[in-house]
Design a protein around this motif. Structure first.
Motif, short mmCIF file in Angstrom:
data_model
loop_
_atom_site.label_atom_id
_atom_site.label_comp_id
_atom_site.label_asym_id
_atom_site.label_seq_id
_atom_site.Cartn_x
_atom_site.Cartn_y
_atom_site.Cartn_z
N GLY A 59 -9.25 -0.14 -5.73
CA GLY A 59 -8.09 -0.91 -5.28
C GLY A 59 -7.89 -0.77 -3.79
O GLY A 59 -8.46 0.12 -3.15
N MET A 60 -7.07 -1.68 -3.27
CA MET A 60 -6.76 -1.66 -1.84
C MET A 60 -5.32 -2.11 -1.66
O MET A 60 -4.88 -3.09 -2.25
N VAL A 61 -4.59 -1.35 -0.84
CA VAL A 61 -3.22 -1.73 -0.49
C VAL A 61 -3.23 -2.10 0.99
O VAL A 61 -3.62 -1.30 1.83
N VAL A 62 -2.80 -3.33 1.27
CA VAL A 62 -2.68 -3.79 2.65
C VAL A 62 -1.19 -3.77 2.98
O VAL A 62 -0.41 -4.52 2.39
N ASP A 63 -0.81 -2.87 3.88
CA ASP A 63 0.60 -2.69 4.24
C ASP A 63 0.90 -3.47 5.51
O ASP A 63 0.41 -3.12 6.59
N ILE A 64 1.72 -4.52 5.38
CA ILE A 64 2.04 -5.36 6.55
C ILE A 64 3.43 -5.07 7.11
O ILE A 64 3.93 -5.84 7.93
N THR A 92 -6.42 -6.04 -4.97
CA THR A 92 -5.68 -5.99 -3.71
C THR A 92 -4.19 -6.13 -3.95
O THR A 92 -3.75 -7.01 -4.69
N VAL A 93 -3.41 -5.25 -3.30
CA VAL A 93 -1.95 -5.33 -3.33
C VAL A 93 -1.48 -5.43 -1.88
O VAL A 93 -1.89 -4.64 -1.03
N LEU A 94 -0.64 -6.42 -1.62
CA LEU A 94 -0.04 -6.61 -0.30
C LEU A 94 1.37 -6.07 -0.36
O LEU A 94 2.16 -6.46 -1.22
N CYS A 95 1.70 -5.15 0.53
CA CYS A 95 3.04 -4.56 0.50
C CYS A 95 3.68 -4.59 1.87
O CYS A 95 3.02 -4.78 2.88
N GLY A 96 5.00 -4.40 1.86
CA GLY A 96 5.75 -4.29 3.10
C GLY A 96 6.16 -5.61 3.72
O GLY A 96 6.51 -5.66 4.89
N MET A 97 6.13 -6.68 2.93
CA MET A 97 6.49 -7.98 3.48
C MET A 97 8.00 -8.07 3.64
O MET A 97 8.75 -7.85 2.70
N GLY A 98 8.43 -8.39 4.83
CA GLY A 98 9.85 -8.56 5.10
C GLY A 98 10.35 -9.92 4.66
O GLY A 98 9.56 -10.84 4.40
#
Length: 169
Positions: A59-64, A92-98
């Protein structure tokens, strides 16, 4: 008279703005911060896919959360990266989206197909199956903080209704 290092001119410029890729328990964490240039985004895709192959990341977490701006090009890059990772067997999980970024993406009609989203890094890691054992729940943390505050004020083991200051003494 100035000195010019001809050896430094001959060698390619070192890329000091490379985005870190952090391996963690069979997964990758990719923290994005500031303003990502097109060159950095292209290099990121190459680096991440190489690291997926090298580490066999599940897995991969992309923190934006640290990005200043997310435009349509960066979204397309992230979508392609997620699709490529998925082809290699990496979720893939994208996190931290405002809120402002989410509204912008929605108004532009940009969809991140196949990309799961999470509010923060901990939730993103949890989506990948990483559970921290021994960690306190939010309620347990509040109770612990309250006990610490009570101990510092000298109120430990004294019920609130019997404390002298509560009864006007």
């Amino acid at each position: 008279m100035s000195f010019i290092d001809s050896a430094a001119l001959a060698r390619p410029e070192r890329d000091t703005a490379r985005i870190p890729i952090i391996p963690l328990w069979g997964n990758l964490i990719v923290p994005l911060q500031g303003d990502i240039t097109d060159a950095q985004a292209a290099q990121l895709c190459s680096d991440v896919l190489r690291d997926i192959q090298r580490t066999r990341a599940r897995g991969m977490v992309v923190d934006i959360s640290g990005l200043w701006m997310v435009d349509s090009h960066l979204c397309a890059v992230l979508a392609r990266l997620a699709a490529s990772a998925r082809l290699m067997g990496t979720r893939t999980v994208l996190c931290g989206m405002g809120a402002d970024v989410a509204l912008t993406l929605q108004s532009m009609g940009i969809e991140l197909d196949g990309v799961e989203t999470a509010l923060g890094l901990e939730e993103g890691l949890a989506l990948l199956g990483i559970q921290v054992t021994g960690a306190l729940t939010a309620e347990a943390e509040r109770e612990s903080a309250q006990r610490l505050a009570d101990a510092m004020l000298g109120l430990e083991d004294v019920p609130l209704e019997t404390a002298p200051e509560r009864q006007g003494r």
